[in-house]
Design a protein around this motif. Structure first.
Motif, PDB file in Angstrom:
ATOM      1  N   GLN A 166       0.823  -1.210   0.000  1.00 24.34           N
ATOM      2  CA  GLN A 166       0.000   0.000   0.000  1.00 24.34           C
ATOM      3  C   GLN A 166       0.861   1.266   0.000  1.00 24.34           C
ATOM      4  OE1 GLN A 166      -3.302   0.361  -0.352  1.00 24.34           O
ATOM      5  NE2 GLN A 166      -3.603  -1.846  -0.542  1.00 24.34           N
ATOM      6  N   CYS A 213     -18.961   3.956  -6.052  1.00 24.33           N
ATOM      7  CA  CYS A 213     -18.841   2.685  -5.327  1.00 24.33           C
ATOM      8  C   CYS A 213     -17.667   1.859  -5.827  1.00 24.33           C
ATOM      9  CB  CYS A 213     -20.138   1.890  -5.453  1.00 24.33           C
ATOM     10  SG  CYS A 213     -21.527   2.615  -4.553  1.00 24.33           S
ATOM     11  N   ARG A 253     -14.426   3.612  -4.586  1.00 27.05           N
ATOM     12  CA  ARG A 253     -14.185   3.575  -3.136  1.00 27.05           C
ATOM     13  C   ARG A 253     -14.002   2.153  -2.604  1.00 27.05           C
ATOM     14  NH1 ARG A 253     -18.037   5.918   1.816  1.00 27.05           N
ATOM     15  NH2 ARG A 253     -16.657   5.201   3.500  1.00 27.05           N
ATOM     16  N   PHE A 254     -14.894   1.237  -3.003  1.00 22.06           N
ATOM     17  CA  PHE A 254     -14.937  -0.075  -2.351  1.00 22.06           C
ATOM     18  C   PHE A 254     -14.187  -1.165  -3.099  1.00 22.06           C
ATOM     19  CE2 PHE A 254     -18.859   2.112  -0.934  1.00 22.06           C
ATOM     20  CZ  PHE A 254     -18.533   2.215   0.422  1.00 22.06           C
ATOM     21  N   LEU A 255     -13.932  -1.002  -4.388  1.00 22.69           N
ATOM     22  CA  LEU A 255     -13.189  -2.004  -5.135  1.00 22.69           C
ATOM     23  C   LEU A 255     -11.792  -1.508  -5.492  1.00 22.69           C
ATOM     24  CD1 LEU A 255     -13.068  -4.741  -6.569  1.00 22.69           C
ATOM     25  CD2 LEU A 255     -14.045  -3.622  -8.610  1.00 22.69           C
ATOM     26  N   HIS A 285     -10.058   0.754  -4.186  1.00 22.42           N
ATOM     27  CA  HIS A 285      -9.226   1.111  -3.035  1.00 22.42           C
ATOM     28  C   HIS A 285      -9.335   0.096  -1.905  1.00 22.42           C
ATOM     29  CE1 HIS A 285      -7.365   5.015  -4.030  1.00 22.42           C
ATOM     30  NE2 HIS A 285      -8.353   5.082  -4.893  1.00 22.42           N
ATOM     31  N   ILE A 286      -9.454  -1.178  -2.265  1.00 19.74           N
ATOM     32  CA  ILE A 286      -9.415  -2.218  -1.238  1.00 19.74           C
ATOM     33  C   ILE A 286      -8.025  -2.252  -0.604  1.00 19.74           C
ATOM     34  CG2 ILE A 286     -11.242  -3.663  -2.204  1.00 19.74           C
ATOM     35  CD1 ILE A 286      -9.071  -5.349  -3.536  1.00 19.74           C
ATOM     36  N   ASP A 287      -7.992  -2.586   0.666  1.00 25.91           N
ATOM     37  CA  ASP A 287      -6.728  -2.643   1.400  1.00 25.91           C
ATOM     38  C   ASP A 287      -6.225  -4.084   1.367  1.00 25.91           C
ATOM     39  OD1 ASP A 287      -4.572  -2.230   3.008  1.00 25.91           O
ATOM     40  OD2 ASP A 287      -5.685  -1.614   4.787  1.00 25.91           O
ATOM     41  N   THR A 288      -5.136  -4.336   0.667  1.00 24.32           N
ATOM     42  CA  THR A 288      -4.645  -5.698   0.487  1.00 24.32           C
ATOM     43  C   THR A 288      -3.221  -5.853   1.020  1.00 24.32           C
ATOM     44  OG1 THR A 288      -3.740  -5.250  -1.714  1.00 24.32           O
ATOM     45  CG2 THR A 288      -6.039  -5.914  -1.596  1.00 24.32           C
ATOM     46  N   GLY A 311      -3.977 -10.677  -3.653  1.00 23.11           N
ATOM     47  CA  GLY A 311      -4.729  -9.453  -3.404  1.00 23.11           C
ATOM     48  C   GLY A 311      -3.998  -8.235  -3.936  1.00 23.11           C
ATOM     49  N   HIS A 320      -5.287  -5.935  -7.072  1.00 22.69           N
ATOM     50  CA  HIS A 320      -5.481  -4.495  -6.888  1.00 22.69           C
ATOM     51  C   HIS A 320      -4.616  -3.694  -7.842  1.00 22.69           C
ATOM     52  CE1 HIS A 320      -4.654  -0.517  -5.076  1.00 22.69           C
ATOM     53  NE2 HIS A 320      -5.968  -0.538  -4.947  1.00 22.69           N
ATOM     54  N   ASN A 327      -7.497   8.492   0.426  1.00 20.66           N
ATOM     55  CA  ASN A 327      -8.653   7.759   0.946  1.00 20.66           C
ATOM     56  C   ASN A 327      -9.896   8.643   1.020  1.00 20.66           C
ATOM     57  OD1 ASN A 327      -7.821   9.408   3.025  1.00 20.66           O
ATOM     58  ND2 ASN A 327      -8.061   7.864   4.637  1.00 20.66           N
TER      59      ASN A 327
END
Length: 237
Positions: free
Chosen positions: A26, A100, A103-105, A107-110, A115, A119, A210
């Motif tokens: 990240q 959506c 924000r949710f796909l 910027h997933i935290d992997t 993963g 990303h 974020n």
């Protein structure tokens, strides 16, 4: 003795390296490299070709499809005013989906190998190389998969006539989104509204990653309280 941290070799294909970064991914992916060069993702020339897309491919490929679906709604019995309302509604729904997805796909935290790799391939590369013009808009094959799923959802929830107008409007919204996104990175807007949007998006890339997930509109950031703070707010806080 501490384990040596993995280092990405930018001179080799990146796609299957970045997963090895683990929990440091990240930090790495959100430290941008500001060159216009397009880094190599894969050893395979065919796979590499699929990752590169000229911006004008988006309207060339998808505007005719949008017009086709909107026209289908009319030929199946909806009046022009109804088709227009449904199409505009589709554009509006797209702005919500845009938010959506981002924000949710995107910027997933992997931290895991696959993963991180996933990303990076869907969005991380854009934050690492934000000025790469060949990997800024969504490749047609990738977009077709998402559009096919949305068409299936429309068929389940609505009649064909209604669903086709909604999807056509949504596709038009997508074209506006991807071409606007490209322009915000590579254009030099003169209108104040576009200048403000460019500044807003650049803040997402280089200051507060974020927050500020909207690209074509700040509406959903406002609704869901993900607006980035202004400098004045930062100082007062």
């Amino acid at each position: 003795m501490s384990e040596k941290r993995f280092t990405v070799d930018l001179n080799k294909p990146l796609a299957f390296q970045v997963g090895h970064l683990g929990e440091t991914y990240q930090e790495w992916v959100h430290t941008p490299i500001l060159t216009v060069e397009s880094p190599r993702f894969f050893e395979s020339d065919f796979m590499e070709m699929l990752t590169r897309t000229r911006w004008w491919m988006v309207p060339v490929v998808w505007l005719p499809v949008a017009i086709y679906f909107i026209g289908m709604s009319y030929t199946m019995g909806h009046t022009l005013p109804v088709v227009a309302i449904l199409s505009v509604s589709g554009v509006f729904v797209w702005t919500f989906l845009e938010y959506c997805f981002h924000r949710f796909l995107f910027h997933i935290d992997t931290q895991s190998y696959w993963g991180n790799t996933f990303h990076y391939l869907i969005h991380g590369y854009h934050h690492k190389h934000p000025m790469d013009g060949l990997r800024l808009v969504i490749p047609p094959l990738e977009a077709a998969i998402v559009i096919a799923m949305l068409w299936y959802l429309c068929r389940v929830l609505f009649t064909v006539a209604t669903g086709s107008a909604l999807l056509g409007g949504g596709l038009a919204g997508y074209v506006i989104y991807d071409t606007t996104h490209y322009y915000l990175h590579h254009g030099q807007p003169t209108k104040q509204s576009l200048k403000s949007l460019k500044k807003y998006h650049m803040k997402h890339h280089f200051r507060i990653q974020n927050k500020g997930f909207g690209v074509t509109t700040k509406l959903w950031d406002s609704v869901f309280e993900t607006l980035p703070k202004t400098k004045a707010a930062d100082k007062s806080g």
